[in-house]
Motif scaffolding. Structure first.
Motif, PDB file in Angstrom:
ATOM      1  N   LYS A   1      92.008  -0.493   7.866  1.00 13.31           N
ATOM      2  CA  LYS A   1      91.132  -0.915   8.814  1.00 13.31           C
ATOM      3  C   LYS A   1      90.262  -1.863   8.334  1.00 13.31           C
ATOM      4  N   LEU A   2      89.605  -1.614   7.106  1.00  9.88           N
ATOM      5  CA  LEU A   2      88.606  -2.510   6.408  1.00  9.88           C
ATOM      6  C   LEU A   2      89.394  -3.919   6.315  1.00  9.88           C
ATOM      7  N   SER A   3      90.745  -3.815   5.711  1.00 13.10           N
ATOM      8  CA  SER A   3      91.380  -4.816   5.302  1.00 13.10           C
ATOM      9  C   SER A   3      91.707  -5.727   6.832  1.00 13.10           C
ATOM     10  N   LEU A   4      92.038  -5.087   7.922  1.00 11.15           N
ATOM     11  CA  LEU A   4      92.106  -5.812   9.090  1.00 11.15           C
ATOM     12  C   LEU A   4      90.745  -6.557   9.469  1.00 11.15           C
ATOM     13  N   LEU A   5      89.618  -5.997   9.444  1.00  9.97           N
ATOM     14  CA  LEU A   5      88.415  -6.544   9.622  1.00  9.97           C
ATOM     15  C   LEU A   5      88.133  -7.800   8.575  1.00  9.97           C
ATOM     16  N   SER A   6      88.285  -7.361   7.379  1.00  7.65           N
ATOM     17  CA  SER A   6      88.257  -8.441   6.301  1.00  7.65           C
ATOM     18  C   SER A   6      89.069  -9.727   6.497  1.00  7.65           C
ATOM     19  N   ASP A   7      90.248  -9.564   7.123  1.00  9.85           N
ATOM     20  CA  ASP A   7      91.197 -10.631   7.463  1.00  9.85           C
ATOM     21  C   ASP A   7      90.834 -11.422   8.758  1.00  9.85           C
ATOM     22  N   MET A   8      90.058 -10.414   9.542  1.00 13.47           N
ATOM     23  CA  MET A   8      89.379 -11.050  10.841  1.00 13.47           C
ATOM     24  C   MET A   8      88.231 -11.934  10.590  1.00 13.47           C
ATOM     25  N   ILE A   9      87.454 -11.350   9.603  1.00 15.75           N
ATOM     26  CA  ILE A   9      86.245 -12.179   9.288  1.00 15.75           C
ATOM     27  C   ILE A   9      86.420 -13.509   8.691  1.00 15.75           C
ATOM     28  N   ALA A  10      87.502 -13.401   7.703  1.00 17.54           N
ATOM     29  CA  ALA A  10      87.784 -14.572   7.121  1.00 17.54           C
ATOM     30  C   ALA A  10      88.541 -15.599   8.057  1.00 17.54           C
ATOM     31  N   PHE A  11      89.257 -15.154   9.097  1.00 23.00           N
ATOM     32  CA  PHE A  11      89.697 -16.047  10.020  1.00 23.00           C
ATOM     33  C   PHE A  11      88.513 -16.724  10.824  1.00 23.00           C
ATOM     34  N   ALA A  12      87.657 -15.916  11.187  1.00 26.68           N
ATOM     35  CA  ALA A  12      86.499 -16.473  12.091  1.00 26.68           C
ATOM     36  C   ALA A  12      86.103 -17.457  11.422  1.00 26.68           C
ATOM     37  N   ARG A  13      85.966 -17.533  10.062  1.00 23.02           N
ATOM     38  CA  ARG A  13      85.293 -18.547   9.298  1.00 23.02           C
ATOM     39  C   ARG A  13      85.855 -19.643   8.979  1.00 23.02           C
TER      40      ARG A  13
ATOM     41  N   VAL B   1      79.243  -0.419   7.081  1.00 21.43           N
ATOM     42  CA  VAL B   1      80.327  -0.944   6.404  1.00 21.43           C
ATOM     43  C   VAL B   1      81.083  -2.018   6.871  1.00 21.43           C
ATOM     44  N   PHE B   2      80.856  -2.402   8.342  1.00 20.86           N
ATOM     45  CA  PHE B   2      81.255  -3.540   8.636  1.00 20.86           C
ATOM     46  C   PHE B   2      80.536  -4.707   8.351  1.00 20.86           C
ATOM     47  N   ASN B   3      79.323  -4.399   8.427  1.00 22.95           N
ATOM     48  CA  ASN B   3      78.362  -5.625   8.002  1.00 22.95           C
ATOM     49  C   ASN B   3      78.612  -5.940   6.535  1.00 22.95           C
ATOM     50  N   ASP B   4      78.908  -5.200   5.698  1.00 26.09           N
ATOM     51  CA  ASP B   4      78.806  -5.324   4.044  1.00 26.09           C
ATOM     52  C   ASP B   4      80.271  -6.127   3.980  1.00 26.09           C
ATOM     53  N   LEU B   5      81.138  -6.167   5.018  1.00 23.95           N
ATOM     54  CA  LEU B   5      82.395  -6.912   4.761  1.00 23.95           C
ATOM     55  C   LEU B   5      82.271  -8.253   4.689  1.00 23.95           C
TER      56      LEU B   5
ATOM     57  N   CYS C   1      80.038 -10.043   3.051  1.00 21.57           N
ATOM     58  CA  CYS C   1      79.765 -10.395   1.610  1.00 21.57           C
ATOM     59  C   CYS C   1      80.760  -9.513   0.709  1.00 21.57           C
ATOM     60  N   ASN C   2      81.281  -8.643   1.172  1.00 23.28           N
ATOM     61  CA  ASN C   2      82.106  -8.054   0.157  1.00 23.28           C
ATOM     62  C   ASN C   2      83.440  -7.599   0.830  1.00 23.28           C
ATOM     63  N   PRO C   3      84.403  -8.600   1.011  1.00 21.88           N
ATOM     64  CA  PRO C   3      85.468  -8.414   1.639  1.00 21.88           C
ATOM     65  C   PRO C   3      86.485  -7.481   0.727  1.00 21.88           C
ATOM     66  N   VAL C   4      87.374  -6.585   1.493  1.00 25.45           N
ATOM     67  CA  VAL C   4      88.381  -5.725   0.668  1.00 25.45           C
ATOM     68  C   VAL C   4      89.519  -6.655   0.662  1.00 25.45           C
TER      69      VAL C   4
END
Length: 133
Positions: free
Chosen positions: A7-19, A45-49, A51-54
Motif C-alpha cells: 500500500k505504501l509502495s502504491l502511494l509512493s508510486d502515485m505521488i511520484a506520478f503526480a509530480r 505516514v501518508f504525508n511522510d511519503l 519526503c521519504n518514498p518507499v
C-alpha cells in the motif's frame, strides 16, 4: 492489496506520478488523500511519503496491476489537465507493469472520452481480459 508495504509502495508510486508535470495541485492531493484513507494508511505516514518514498514493489497479481494502472490514470485526470509528460509516463508505466499496450491505450482513450474521466469497472477488466486471449 495484501500488505501494508504494498500500500505504501502504491502511494509512493502515485505521488511520484503526480509530480511528473512538475507540481501536485490541490485536486491531485485530495485524490491521493482519498486513496490513502481507502488503503487505511495513517495521515502522518501518508504525508511522510512525500519526503521519504518507499521502494517500489512490483505487484504479482495482474488484477492488482490493472487496478494500480487505473488509479494512476484517474490521478492523471484529477486536475483536468492532461500533460504530455503524464501521457508518456502512463504508457511507460503500463509497459513496465507488463500490461498490454493496446489495452492500456484503449482504457486511456475511453477515459479521455468520458465526461467524468472514469470507465466502468467491467469494461476495464474486459479490455484487459480480451488482450489475454
Amino acid at each position: 492489496m495484501s500488505t501494508y508495504q504494498e500500500k505504501l509502495s502504491l502511494l509512493s508510486d502515485m505521488i511520484a506520478f503526480a509530480r511528473v508535470d512538475g507540481q501536485i495541485n490541490e485536486r491531485e492531493l485530495r485524490f491521493l488523500q482519498i486513496i490513502a484513507r481507502n488503503l487505511k494508511v495513517e495521515e502522518n505516514v501518508f504525508n511522510d511519503l512525500f519526503c521519504n518514498p518507499v521502494p517500489h514493489i512490483t505487484l504479482k497479481d495482474e488484477h492488482e496491476r490493472i487496478l494500480h494502472f487505473y488509479r494512476l490514470a484517474l490521478l492523471m485526470h484529477a486536475d483536468g489537465i492532461l500533460h504530455d509528460k503524464e501521457q508518456v509516463a502512463i504508457h511507460e508505466i503500463g509497459v513496465s507493469m507488463g500490461l498490454s499496450p493496446y489495452a492500456t491505450e484503449t482504457i486511456l482513450d475511453a477515459m479521455a472520452a468520458s465526461s467524468t474521466g472514469m470507465v466502468d469497472p467491467h469494461f476495464l477488466l474486459e479490455v484487459f481480459k480480451a488482450q489475454q486471449n
